[in-house]
Design an enzyme around this catalytic site. Structure first.
Site, PDB file in Angstrom:
ATOM      1  N   LYS A 116       0.834  -1.210   0.424  1.00 22.67           N
ATOM      2  CA  LYS A 116       0.242  -0.252  -0.131  1.00 22.67           C
ATOM      3  C   LYS A 116       0.959   1.435   0.128  1.00 22.67           C
ATOM      4  O   LYS A 116       0.113   2.483  -0.890  1.00 22.67           O
ATOM      5  CB  LYS A 116      -0.675  -0.340   0.900  1.00 22.67           C
ATOM      6  CG  LYS A 116      -1.926  -0.669   1.373  1.00 22.67           C
ATOM      7  CD  LYS A 116      -2.796  -0.857   2.115  1.00 22.67           C
ATOM      8  CE  LYS A 116      -4.345  -1.908   2.227  1.00 22.67           C
ATOM      9  NZ  LYS A 116      -5.233  -1.873   3.451  1.00 22.67           N
ATOM     10  N   ASP A 155     -10.191   2.663   2.476  1.00 22.67           N
ATOM     11  CA  ASP A 155     -10.646   1.949   3.859  1.00 22.67           C
ATOM     12  C   ASP A 155     -11.209   2.531   4.773  1.00 22.67           C
ATOM     13  O   ASP A 155     -12.212   2.188   5.496  1.00 22.67           O
ATOM     14  CB  ASP A 155      -8.744   1.116   4.723  1.00 22.67           C
ATOM     15  CG  ASP A 155      -8.834   0.382   3.331  1.00 22.67           C
ATOM     16  OD1 ASP A 155      -9.065  -0.572   3.499  1.00 22.67           O
ATOM     17  OD2 ASP A 155      -7.355   0.095   4.139  1.00 22.67           O
TER      18      ASP A 155
HETATM   19  P1  NAP Z   1       0.802  -1.815  10.434  1.00 20.35           P
HETATM   20  O1  NAP Z   1       0.925  -0.860   9.685  1.00 20.35           O
HETATM   21  O2  NAP Z   1       2.444  -3.120  10.990  1.00 20.35           O
HETATM   22  O3  NAP Z   1       0.954  -1.911  12.362  1.00 20.35           O
HETATM   23  C1  NAP Z   1       0.463  -2.235  13.406  1.00 20.35           C
HETATM   24  C2  NAP Z   1       0.098  -1.364  14.548  1.00 20.35           C
HETATM   25  O4  NAP Z   1      -0.089  -2.657  15.493  1.00 20.35           O
HETATM   26  C3  NAP Z   1       1.424  -0.511  15.085  1.00 20.35           C
HETATM   27  O5  NAP Z   1       0.402  -0.025  16.290  1.00 20.35           O
HETATM   28  C4  NAP Z   1       2.129  -1.194  16.514  1.00 20.35           C
HETATM   29  O6  NAP Z   1       1.857  -0.730  17.067  1.00 20.35           O
HETATM   30  C5  NAP Z   1       0.553  -2.341  17.067  1.00 20.35           C
HETATM   31  N1  NAP Z   1       0.923  -3.986  17.329  1.00 20.35           N
HETATM   32  C6  NAP Z   1       1.875  -4.701  16.395  1.00 20.35           C
HETATM   33  N2  NAP Z   1       1.518  -6.027  17.416  1.00 20.35           N
HETATM   34  C7  NAP Z   1       0.959  -5.425  18.905  1.00 20.35           C
HETATM   35  C8  NAP Z   1       0.552  -5.800  20.115  1.00 20.35           C
HETATM   36  N3  NAP Z   1       1.324  -7.039  20.542  1.00 20.35           N
HETATM   37  N4  NAP Z   1       0.050  -5.154  21.212  1.00 20.35           N
HETATM   38  C9  NAP Z   1      -0.119  -3.909  20.674  1.00 20.35           C
HETATM   39  N5  NAP Z   1       0.053  -3.296  19.546  1.00 20.35           N
HETATM   40  C10 NAP Z   1       1.096  -4.185  18.711  1.00 20.35           C
HETATM   41  O7  NAP Z   1      -0.688  -2.826  10.518  1.00 20.35           O
HETATM   42  P2  NAP Z   1      -1.956  -2.511  10.290  1.00 20.35           P
HETATM   43  O8  NAP Z   1      -1.687  -1.967   8.363  1.00 20.35           O
HETATM   44  O9  NAP Z   1      -2.619  -0.503  10.166  1.00 20.35           O
HETATM   45  O10 NAP Z   1      -2.571  -3.022  10.283  1.00 20.35           O
HETATM   46  C11 NAP Z   1      -3.584  -3.363  11.352  1.00 20.35           C
HETATM   47  C12 NAP Z   1      -4.400  -4.552  11.558  1.00 20.35           C
HETATM   48  O11 NAP Z   1      -5.535  -3.929  10.832  1.00 20.35           O
HETATM   49  C13 NAP Z   1      -4.659  -5.616  10.944  1.00 20.35           C
HETATM   50  O12 NAP Z   1      -4.864  -6.685  11.230  1.00 20.35           O
HETATM   51  C14 NAP Z   1      -5.268  -5.470   9.278  1.00 20.35           C
HETATM   52  O13 NAP Z   1      -5.411  -7.143   9.854  1.00 20.35           O
HETATM   53  C15 NAP Z   1      -5.825  -4.907   9.943  1.00 20.35           C
HETATM   54  N6  NAP Z   1      -7.059  -4.332   8.475  1.00 20.35           N
HETATM   55  C16 NAP Z   1      -7.969  -4.603   8.432  1.00 20.35           C
HETATM   56  C17 NAP Z   1      -8.847  -4.236   7.250  1.00 20.35           C
HETATM   57  C18 NAP Z   1     -10.415  -4.474   6.596  1.00 20.35           C
HETATM   58  O14 NAP Z   1     -10.492  -3.663   5.581  1.00 20.35           O
HETATM   59  N7  NAP Z   1     -11.012  -5.058   8.179  1.00 20.35           N
HETATM   60  C19 NAP Z   1      -8.185  -3.087   6.678  1.00 20.35           C
HETATM   61  C20 NAP Z   1      -6.677  -2.840   6.664  1.00 20.35           C
HETATM   62  C21 NAP Z   1      -6.418  -3.143   8.226  1.00 20.35           C
HETATM   63  P3  NAP Z   1       3.881   0.024  17.477  1.00 20.35           P
HETATM   64  O15 NAP Z   1       3.861   1.233  16.946  1.00 20.35           O
HETATM   65  O16 NAP Z   1       4.583   0.324  18.950  1.00 20.35           O
HETATM   66  O17 NAP Z   1       4.504  -0.737  16.910  1.00 20.35           O
END
Ligand code: NAP
Length: 278
Positions: free
Chosen positions: A66, A102
């Site tokens: 993305k 999104d």
């Molecule tokens: P990302 O950019 O890798 O960001 C991950 C986030 O989660 C960061 O804020 C990170 O904190 C935090 N994190 C990771 N492990 C953690 C833990 N064990 N405890 C607490 N916080 C934790 O990921 P993303 O792209 O934002 O995606 C996040 C989620 O949204 C995914 O599960 C994805 O499947 C979902 N999503 C769903 C949709 C949908 O259409 N339903 C669309 C987009 C995304 P730090 O900053 O401290 O590392």
């Protein structure tokens, strides 16, 4: 000639997007195909170029491309520019327009779930790509409070600064998990990836207002640790991100085809094939 669309990612075999868009196309009578494209990790731009050369009209972009899509687009919508990520390409003869659906998908799903966002107090957990993509649409929906809490508090605070110019109501706040304490929220959205390892952010008690909704962006995992924690802490309702997935797809479909599909039957079909939240 049938217009070609696709979702591009790595991995991609698990994607539900082809079945969602096939259902939308059948329902609206659009002459189009939609496939899943696996791009090599170092071959996103080349895969897009080949698809475009073969007459492709549009793409959805998913993990991990993305941000690269954001850099590759010739133009960006305002919501995509601010999100720093693109999940939809509209491919024209001369140029590729990048957008991010999104956040609009989340807002539509919350509305579908009966949440009134205008004036709502929202707690957003996480400061990664998913969180960043939903801040502007939530502000535009008129929330009165949007507190961004993250494991790494500095990243949440950086998002507050990034969106400050769009925060006319002074709704934004940011910090670590415990900085969210002392206030109650109508909606708590988990945009962290903690649920992928079935962990819950260690939230303080007392965050859930009467009648509140806990929303986990992940889907297909049943009652996640976060949603279980939310119930124990007083959330009146829980929801996963399956509806967001369908609604962001509908938003992309409307951009491409100029027609908005009815998401209700597709939501019901996917829900029936997904682990329940009870
Ligand atoms: P990302 O950019 O890798 O960001 C991950 C986030 O989660 C960061 O804020 C990170 O904190 C935090 N994190 C990771 N492990 C953690 C833990 N064990 N405890 C607490 N916080 C934790 O990921 P993303 O792209 O934002 O995606 C996040 C989620 O949204 C995914 O599960 C994805 O499947 C979902 N999503 C769903 C949709 C949908 O259409 N339903 C669309 C987009 C995304 P730090 O900053 O401290 O590392």
């Amino acid at each position: 000639m049938t217009d070609r669309y696709a979702v591009i990612g790595h991995p991609i075999a698990h994607s539900k997007s082809p079945s969602i868009h096939a259902a939308f196309a059948a329902q609206t009578g659009q002459d189009m195909s939609y496939e899943a494209l696996l791009a090599p990790l170092d071959g996103f731009a080349a895969t897009v170029a080949a698809f475009r050369a073969a007459g492709g009209r549009g793409l959805n972009i998913t993990v991990p491309f993305k941000e690269e899509a954001w850099r590759l687009a010739d133009s960006l919508s305002e919501r995509a520019r601010l999100a720093g990520a693109v999940n939809t390409f509209v491919i024209g003869g001369e140029a590729i327009a990048g957008d991010n659906t999104d956040g609009a998908g989340l807002v539509r799903d919350l509305e579908w779930l009966g949440c009134r966002l205008d004036g709502a107090r929202v707690l957003l957990l996480g400061a990664g790509g998913a969180a960043r993509g939903v801040v502007l649409p939530l502000l535009e929906a008129g929330v009165s409070r949007l507190f961004i809490a993250n494991r790494t508090a500095e990243r949440a605070c950086a998002l507050q600064v990034h969106f400050a110019g769009h925060d006319a109501r002074g709704a934004l706040g940011a910090g670590g998990w415990h900085d969210a304490a002392g206030a109650a929220y109508d909606v708590v959205i988990n945009a962290t990836s903690a649920s992928l390892s079935n962990q819950a952010p260690p939230l303080p008690a007392g965050l859930y207002a009467p009648g509140s909704l806990a929303y986990d962006m992940v889907y297909g995992r049943g009652l996640t640790a976060f949603l279980g924690q939310a119930r124990a802490q007083g959330a009146a309702r829980v929801a996963d991100g399956l509806g967001m997935l369908v609604e962001q797809a509908a938003e992309a479909f409307a951009l491409w085809r100029g027609v908005r599909p009815d998401t209700a039957p597709v939501r019901a079909q996917l829900r029936a094939a997904t682990p329940p939240l009870d």
